[in-house]
Scaffold this active site. Structure first.
Site, mmCIF file in Angstrom:
data_model
loop_
_atom_site.group_PDB
_atom_site.id
_atom_site.type_symbol
_atom_site.label_atom_id
_atom_site.label_comp_id
_atom_site.label_asym_id
_atom_site.label_seq_id
_atom_site.Cartn_x
_atom_site.Cartn_y
_atom_site.Cartn_z
ATOM 1 N N HIS A 20 0.889 -1.020 0.121
ATOM 2 C CA HIS A 20 -0.179 0.101 -0.108
ATOM 3 C C HIS A 20 0.860 1.250 0.054
ATOM 4 O O HIS A 20 1.837 1.561 0.880
ATOM 5 C CB HIS A 20 -1.031 0.025 1.300
ATOM 6 C CG HIS A 20 -1.869 0.940 1.215
ATOM 7 N ND1 HIS A 20 -2.736 1.391 2.252
ATOM 8 C CD2 HIS A 20 -2.598 1.496 0.184
ATOM 9 C CE1 HIS A 20 -3.625 2.266 1.823
ATOM 10 N NE2 HIS A 20 -3.558 2.379 0.689
ATOM 11 N N ASP A 28 8.025 7.555 -20.547
ATOM 12 C CA ASP A 28 8.575 7.783 -21.809
ATOM 13 C C ASP A 28 10.219 7.655 -21.995
ATOM 14 O O ASP A 28 10.881 7.334 -21.167
ATOM 15 C CB ASP A 28 8.290 9.348 -22.284
ATOM 16 C CG ASP A 28 9.049 10.401 -21.704
ATOM 17 O OD1 ASP A 28 10.069 10.233 -21.054
ATOM 18 O OD2 ASP A 28 8.373 11.450 -21.922
ATOM 19 N N HIS A 98 6.939 19.038 -13.139
ATOM 20 C CA HIS A 98 8.033 18.205 -13.731
ATOM 21 C C HIS A 98 9.058 18.093 -12.662
ATOM 22 O O HIS A 98 9.592 16.830 -12.761
ATOM 23 C CB HIS A 98 8.155 18.309 -15.149
ATOM 24 C CG HIS A 98 8.805 17.245 -15.826
ATOM 25 N ND1 HIS A 98 8.133 15.949 -15.951
ATOM 26 C CD2 HIS A 98 9.962 17.175 -16.292
ATOM 27 C CE1 HIS A 98 8.831 15.314 -16.502
ATOM 28 N NE2 HIS A 98 10.218 15.682 -16.752
ATOM 29 N N TYR A 120 6.112 14.462 -22.032
ATOM 30 C CA TYR A 120 5.640 14.244 -20.744
ATOM 31 C C TYR A 120 4.742 13.209 -20.796
ATOM 32 O O TYR A 120 3.713 13.296 -19.936
ATOM 33 C CB TYR A 120 4.791 15.519 -20.297
ATOM 34 C CG TYR A 120 5.851 16.806 -20.186
ATOM 35 C CD1 TYR A 120 6.438 16.850 -19.166
ATOM 36 C CD2 TYR A 120 5.901 17.339 -21.260
ATOM 37 C CE1 TYR A 120 7.442 17.900 -19.023
ATOM 38 C CE2 TYR A 120 6.831 18.845 -21.254
ATOM 39 C CZ TYR A 120 7.570 18.694 -20.074
ATOM 40 O OH TYR A 120 8.521 19.873 -20.029
ATOM 41 N N SER A 121 5.056 11.911 -21.314
ATOM 42 C CA SER A 121 4.337 10.606 -21.216
ATOM 43 C C SER A 121 4.901 10.112 -19.859
ATOM 44 O O SER A 121 5.623 8.873 -20.311
ATOM 45 C CB SER A 121 4.295 9.928 -22.482
ATOM 46 O OG SER A 121 3.592 10.698 -23.444
ATOM 47 N N ASN A 122 4.498 10.563 -18.929
ATOM 48 C CA ASN A 122 5.092 9.709 -17.683
ATOM 49 C C ASN A 122 3.852 9.885 -16.386
ATOM 50 O O ASN A 122 3.018 10.779 -16.477
ATOM 51 C CB ASN A 122 6.224 10.803 -16.915
ATOM 52 C CG ASN A 122 7.150 10.801 -17.999
ATOM 53 O OD1 ASN A 122 7.793 9.979 -18.551
ATOM 54 N ND2 ASN A 122 7.397 12.225 -18.272
#
Length: 131
Positions: A20, A28, A98, A120-122
């Site tokens: 948990h 990316d 970021h 920014y594909s994170n």
């Protein structure tokens, strides 16, 4: 041999070991993975595998309680942000700059590097519990 689910040994092992509130990053191709965080690199070529394919696959097995996304995603890749948030209708994402996202990635159990080249594909996935 495993019959169903994720067959990548490293990814399967990380998900099975998560508790948990622990975090896993899907990133990316250009994301600076912290040196001490377990790197699971599934990239093959630019764009392959796609970030969304990796994310959707992880969501089949991981219980997610919260998601953390860089604020810049909406500014530079609004379509990507829409794709991500559609997958989490019950969760209000936490948005951070970021630079803070990169700092938070230092506490992740692992970073899974896709071949994605969309800026920014994170995402940071925070593990929930199934009970």
């Amino acid at each position: 041999m495993k019959k169903t689910g994720i067959i990548n040994h490293s990814i399967s092992e990380v998900i099975a070991s998560m508790g948990h509130y622990q975090k896993i990053v899907i990133c990316d191709a250009g994301f600076p993975i912290p040196p001490h965080v377990k790197r699971i690199d599934v990239s093959l070529t630019p764009g392959m595998p796609a970030f969304m394919d990796v994310l959707k696959t992880i969501l089949v097995e991981l219980c997610v309680e919260d998601v953390i996304i860089a604020e810049e995603t909406g500014l530079y890749s609004p379509q990507r942000l829409e794709e991500i948030t559609t997958l989490f209708p019950e969760i209000n994402p936490t948005f951070v700059p970021h630079t803070e996202f990169k700092e938070q990635s230092k506490t992740a159990i692992a970073c899974i590097r896709s071949g994605e080249v969309t800026p920014y594909s994170n995402i940071i996935l925070v593990s929930g519990v199934t009970y």
